[in-house]
Design an enzyme around this catalytic site. Structure first.
Site, PDB file in Angstrom:
ATOM      1  N   HIS A 249       3.768 -32.473   6.029  1.00  0.00           N
ATOM      2  CA  HIS A 249       4.539 -33.368   5.752  1.00  0.00           C
ATOM      3  C   HIS A 249       4.847 -34.333   6.881  1.00  0.00           C
ATOM      4  CE1 HIS A 249       8.583 -35.160   3.829  1.00  0.00           C
ATOM      5  NE2 HIS A 249       7.511 -35.973   3.485  1.00  0.00           N
TER       6      HIS A 249
ATOM      7  N   ASN B 111      15.194 -32.125   2.125  1.00  0.00           N
ATOM      8  CA  ASN B 111      15.488 -32.605   1.088  1.00  0.00           C
ATOM      9  C   ASN B 111      16.287 -31.583  -0.012  1.00  0.00           C
ATOM     10  OD1 ASN B 111      14.326 -34.967   1.222  1.00  0.00           O
ATOM     11  ND2 ASN B 111      12.565 -34.627   0.090  1.00  0.00           N
TER      12      ASN B 111
ATOM     13  N   SER C 210       4.807 -35.262  -0.577  1.00  0.00           N
ATOM     14  CA  SER C 210       6.221 -34.599  -0.376  1.00  0.00           C
ATOM     15  C   SER C 210       6.752 -34.414  -2.212  1.00  0.00           C
ATOM     16  CB  SER C 210       7.092 -35.460   0.144  1.00  0.00           C
ATOM     17  OG  SER C 210       7.105 -36.684  -0.545  1.00  0.00           O
TER      18      SER C 210
END
Lengths: 326, 326
Positions: free
Chosen positions: B144, B195, B123
């Site tokens: 991921h 994110n 990641s």
């Protein structure tokens, strides 16, 4: 506050729509006496059934400890604002039209004492703007409830420029008796907290979709299954603590310069709004839905709302002593 | 894909840490044969118990339909990369140090066919960067996983600049057999989806805290009880649809110009990082925690993770036909 019994505090609700009737159910469960005022005469007749239906939902979720009828003994419904005279707090939840709110505030102020706290459930109009309509704006604040209020710990208490903090602090304490975990904004922040932060997400998300970096569906999946997997437990800053701040700081340095900084709404959204300008709500949506699907989503949300409320209740909020360093 | 049985597909996992052993449990439950390679000799001995413990947790959550032992018959653990020869997919999940990953990829490529898909769980490192270490970068992608992978529908599949889409599409289909709702990034987007979007929230949130507009606790409460009340059901764009886009468009116009646009990390966070620079993770946190509280939060998250996974499973994802208009 420690010595105050909610049963000694009479709360007025002005506006008997779906939300107002939900607030009444929440306040009755918190043992308050409630004076419910219908600013529109036609709202009186359906109100008892609406309130009853809300209480039935609460009963079904195990929130009542006595029969519905006994809660209703604490309630008085009227068209007469003069009934508000005994209220320590009056919450306005009428339509979001400033002129109508102005007229409602005049009637409330004529009925109550100078120190009765008056609050609006508005999420659209800044509290400081509404304070202009009050003869005594210092006792006026925003109390933004979730919908339905009895299945949520959420509540945003917001001050306007002229609010006296003692009233906001009092409502903040009181809201804990309603089973809320309120936030208290001491300034009149546009968008309050959640909306403002979520708009930062929407801005970035719309930008990624417009640039073809990600699809609507992928963004939604990432939020449902990733952000959704910790949001209700942690919020965002405890999540940062959990992940480890040093690593995140490094990622921030890389990614902040790449984030969307547009002041304007994305052209895509503006175009869709213009195209669907004359239509109803259905004609301007990001996804397409059949009538069946609209209904399915609404049903799913009603059910999910209760489920997530009950799940959250299994994870109580951290103790006050756990206060932040900043 | 429709005709492919996962039992006919052998998957290799390289890296037998906590995450790798979790992936193995997920793949065994999906009926794959799994070749588990320990790049560090010391990882062989504890691996069977780790995998067994993961499967026990899955059993406790009702995810198994036969005894644990029968799943373990599909598994082979080895130090010998040559065992990967029969794998259609090999997932690397070793430490995030580029030099170590490079050496692992060389060993994998020496063992497998040219068309075996090789994936990294990274990641932190862009897929395009890692592709430089591959002799055949076109079959290299990012997968991921969430932690723990078997209690999450989340999975981000990411292409690098040199990835051939056919391999990513194949893994995307396969991931649905693993019980995932994967996202597929066709470009190498820094921060992937969640994110990147969450960093937009953190930027705005840290800015509000720094300006004294809101406290850490209030932001967290607003997200736990407001955003958290719909995130797992809706994601963000369906939420926009649910709220009504026209109203939101007007709010966007007001609030976008007020949002934080800083390219740099907030001075507050940088200062905290500098102060705690020599310390361990505990010395640099936004909130303060006693050792007990750290443990309580970790336990709470382990439990919540299972609860929210099971809750989300009650609300299946919308059908594909419900695709977006954009």
């Amino acid at each position: 506050m420690e010595n105050i019994k909610t049963g000694d505090i009479t709360v007025g609700i002005v506006g008997l729509g779906l939300m107002g009737c939900g607030f009444i159910a929440t306040l009755l469960m918190a043992e308050h006496n409630v004076i419910a005022i219908a600013p529109i005469p036609g709202d009186i007749a359906p109100a008892p059934e609406r309130i009853n239906n809300h209480l039935k939902l609460c009963e079904g979720a195990g929130l009542l400890d006595r029969p519905i009828e006994s809660y209703l003994l604490q309630l008085e419904i009227s068209e007469d604002y003069a009934q508000l005279a005994t209220c320590s707090l009056v919450v306005e939840c009428v339509i979001e039209i400033p002129g109508i709110k102005k007229s409602v505030y005049e009637k409330i102020e004529n009925a109550v004492t100078k120190e009765t706290v008056i609050a609006s459930n508005t999420s659209a109009i800044p509290i400081s703007e509404l304070q202009k309509y009050l003869a005594h704006p210092e006792r006026f604040i925003g109390i933004h409830w979730a919908e339905p209020s009895y299945f949520s710990r959420f509540m945003e208490i917001t001050c306007g420029n002229h609010s006296d903090m003692q009233y906001a602090d009092w409502v903040y304490e009181l809201a804990h008796r309603w089973g809320k975990e309120p936030t208290l904004l001491r300034k009149d922040l546009r968008g309050f907290i959640t909306n403002r932060l979520m708009y930062a997400v929407y801005r970035e998300g719309l930008s990624l979709v417009e640039k073809g970096e990600a699809t609507l569906e992928d963004v939604d999946k990432a939020f449902r299954y990733d952000a959704g997997s910790w949001m209700t437990l942690m919020g965002i800053f405890r999540r940062m603590d959990y992940i480890g701040l040093k690593d995140q700081l490094e990622m921030f340095k890389t990614i902040f310069p790449e984030l969307c900084n547009d002041d304007k709404v994305s052209p895509l959204m503006q175009e869709m709004a213009d195209t669907g300008a004359e239509g109803n709500r259905d004609s301007f949506r990001l996804y397409s839905y059949s009538e069946d699907e609209v209904r399915q989503w609404e049903e799913a949300f009603d059910l999910f709302n209760v489920d997530i409320f009950q799940l959250a209740a299994m994870y109580p909020s951290p103790r006050e002593k756990n206060a932040h360093k900043i």
